[in-house]
Design a protein around this motif. Structure first.
Motif, PDB file in Angstrom:
ATOM      1  N   THR A 177       0.823  -1.208   0.000  1.00  0.00           N
ATOM      2  CA  THR A 177       0.000   0.000   0.000  1.00  0.00           C
ATOM      3  C   THR A 177       0.861   1.263   0.000  1.00  0.00           C
ATOM      4  O   THR A 177       0.584   2.223  -0.734  1.00  0.00           O
ATOM      5  N   LYS A 178       1.913   1.280   0.804  1.00  0.00           N
ATOM      6  CA  LYS A 178       2.795   2.451   0.839  1.00  0.00           C
ATOM      7  C   LYS A 178       3.510   2.647  -0.491  1.00  0.00           C
ATOM      8  O   LYS A 178       3.680   3.785  -0.951  1.00  0.00           O
ATOM      9  N   GLU A 179       3.936   1.566  -1.106  1.00  0.00           N
ATOM     10  CA  GLU A 179       4.604   1.679  -2.405  1.00  0.00           C
ATOM     11  C   GLU A 179       3.652   2.247  -3.451  1.00  0.00           C
ATOM     12  O   GLU A 179       4.044   3.085  -4.277  1.00  0.00           O
ATOM     13  N   TYR A 180       2.402   1.799  -3.426  1.00  0.00           N
ATOM     14  CA  TYR A 180       1.423   2.366  -4.347  1.00  0.00           C
ATOM     15  C   TYR A 180       1.253   3.863  -4.107  1.00  0.00           C
ATOM     16  O   TYR A 180       1.117   4.648  -5.057  1.00  0.00           O
ATOM     17  N   GLN A 221       8.175  15.539  -7.021  1.00  0.00           N
ATOM     18  CA  GLN A 221       8.385  14.271  -7.711  1.00  0.00           C
ATOM     19  C   GLN A 221       9.638  13.567  -7.194  1.00  0.00           C
ATOM     20  O   GLN A 221       9.638  12.351  -6.970  1.00  0.00           O
ATOM     21  N   ARG A 222      10.714  14.327  -6.993  1.00  0.00           N
ATOM     22  CA  ARG A 222      11.941  13.732  -6.449  1.00  0.00           C
ATOM     23  C   ARG A 222      11.710  13.213  -5.036  1.00  0.00           C
ATOM     24  O   ARG A 222      12.239  12.171  -4.646  1.00  0.00           O
ATOM     25  N   GLU A 223      10.904  13.936  -4.280  1.00  0.00           N
ATOM     26  CA  GLU A 223      10.619  13.501  -2.913  1.00  0.00           C
ATOM     27  C   GLU A 223       9.857  12.175  -2.898  1.00  0.00           C
ATOM     28  O   GLU A 223      10.116  11.306  -2.059  1.00  0.00           O
ATOM     29  N   ALA A 224       8.928  12.022  -3.842  1.00  0.00           N
ATOM     30  CA  ALA A 224       8.188  10.758  -3.935  1.00  0.00           C
ATOM     31  C   ALA A 224       9.121   9.610  -4.295  1.00  0.00           C
ATOM     32  O   ALA A 224       9.030   8.518  -3.724  1.00  0.00           O
ATOM     33  N   ASN A 281      12.303   4.895  -2.513  1.00  0.00           N
ATOM     34  CA  ASN A 281      13.598   4.213  -2.422  1.00  0.00           C
ATOM     35  C   ASN A 281      13.949   3.887  -0.974  1.00  0.00           C
ATOM     36  O   ASN A 281      14.403   2.780  -0.653  1.00  0.00           O
ATOM     37  N   GLU A 282      13.722   4.837  -0.071  1.00  0.00           N
ATOM     38  CA  GLU A 282      14.033   4.601   1.342  1.00  0.00           C
ATOM     39  C   GLU A 282      13.133   3.513   1.926  1.00  0.00           C
ATOM     40  O   GLU A 282      13.586   2.691   2.735  1.00  0.00           O
ATOM     41  N   HIS A 283      11.866   3.515   1.531  1.00  0.00           N
ATOM     42  CA  HIS A 283      10.948   2.485   2.021  1.00  0.00           C
ATOM     43  C   HIS A 283      11.384   1.102   1.552  1.00  0.00           C
ATOM     44  O   HIS A 283      11.366   0.136   2.332  1.00  0.00           O
ATOM     45  N   VAL A 284      11.772   1.002   0.283  1.00  0.00           N
ATOM     46  CA  VAL A 284      12.207  -0.286  -0.265  1.00  0.00           C
ATOM     47  C   VAL A 284      13.461  -0.778   0.447  1.00  0.00           C
ATOM     48  O   VAL A 284      13.577  -1.960   0.793  1.00  0.00           O
ATOM     49  N   LYS A 285      14.412   0.122   0.694  1.00  0.00           N
ATOM     50  CA  LYS A 285      15.648  -0.263   1.378  1.00  0.00           C
ATOM     51  C   LYS A 285      15.373  -0.737   2.803  1.00  0.00           C
ATOM     52  O   LYS A 285      16.051  -1.624   3.321  1.00  0.00           O
TER      53      LYS A 285
END
Length: 311
Positions: free
Chosen positions: A217-220, A246-249, A254-258
């Motif tokens: 859900t967060k990735e979406y 856009q860069r912030e998104a 990226n930080e969430h995935v890591k």
């Protein structure tokens, strides 16, 4: 979207855009070609050298002619396949069910946009540009999140006369015949049923990509932020600010995935590939496939403005 909600709206320009690599196409789709092998007969005995030399020349000439013919046949097959894929059309097999699901996703999509605080800090002109360009990819992203699948059935291909009369082939092009922003192409609005199979395959390939990745859900949410704040549009007044959003998104994704997928070093790249696939899906295709069976030839932008702004 926590990260997007934390920004201060409106008006600061944001840092310069140096992270264009975030939208680079990371998937290498280049075709590899292999050389053709030619078989040359073993040379005859030395006493027949002259005869063998003539025979070898004839053999090589035949192989070259055969290879050229094979390559020509292959090119013709590829062209025929490409032409057939682009000209063959299809429509929803169960339009009542699928269109109802797509309409529900559209309502959720517009509600999501309204609830992004940074969006409200933008001038109305920028909001309209972002909604007009982003509603279709955001809708398809919502279909993936809600796991809305659909089946299609091929429609009869229009005759040459019908394509000429509807402006799909052989007609003179003019400003009066060109569709406006958000409007379907002339061949769609003039009564040619269905959507090209290549466009449908693009949508279904994106949905499958998302489901294989099992996007959270967060990735979406972060992906929707990256799609909504499209800094590639012409005419944006707060261009630098939108670039920073856009860069912030992207950074938040990226930080969430890591943090969550520490053992998967390629997941962020795979998500960017999905974004690149999503950018190829335009509003006319989405309108024709998911909404024309319900609203007919009504301009989809008028529907969006009515739903979003009550205008």
């Amino acid at each position: 979207m926590a990260t997007l909600s934390s920004c201060q709206c409106p008006g600061t320009g944001g840092p310069d855009g140096n992270n264009s690599i975030l939208y680079s196409i990371l998937k290498n789709d280049s075709l590899t070609t292999t050389g053709e092998q030619q078989t040359v007969a073993q040379p005859p005995p030395h006493r027949q050298q002259r005869v063998s030399r003539v025979s070898s020349c004839a053999s090589l000439s035949s192989c070259s002619s055969s290879s050229s013919s094979s390559r020509l046949d292959l090119r013709q097959q590829q062209q025929a396949c490409s032409c057939g894929s682009s000209r063959s059309r299809a429509c929803l097999r169960s339009p009542q069910i699928t269109c109802k699901a797509a309409s529900a996703v559209l309502v959720k999509t517009l509600r999501f946009v309204k609830n992004v605080p940074c969006f409200h800090g933008l001038p109305e002109e920028d909001q309209l540009l972002l909604v007009r360009s982003g509603w279709a990819p955001l809708l398809v992203l919502g279909l993936a999140q809600d796991r809305v699948d659909f089946e299609t059935t091929e429609t009869a291909e229009p005759s040459m006369l019908q394509r000429i009369l509807t402006g799909g082939c052989g007609g003179q092009s003019g400003l009066a015949d060109r569709p406006g922003p958000g409007e379907p192409p002339a061949e769609q609005s003039a009564g040619v049923d269905g959507v090209s199979l290549s466009d449908i395959q693009g949508i279904k390939a994106f949905l499958k990509k998302c489901w294989v990745l099992d996007i959270s859900t967060k990735e979406y949410a972060y992906l929707k932020g990256a799609v909504l704040f499209n800094s590639d549009l012409q005419g944006l007044r707060y261009l630098h600010y939108i670039q920073s959003l856009q860069r912030e998104a992207h950074q938040a994704l990226n930080e969430h995935v890591k943090l969550i997928y520490r053992g998967d070093a390629t997941r962020f790249a795979k998500l960017l590939i999905a974004l690149s696939m999503l950018r190829a899906i335009g509003p006319p295709v989405v309108t024709q496939l998911f909404f024309k069976p319900v609203i007919g030839s009504v301009n989809m932008e008028d529907v969006l403005l009515e739903m979003f702004y009550g205008k």
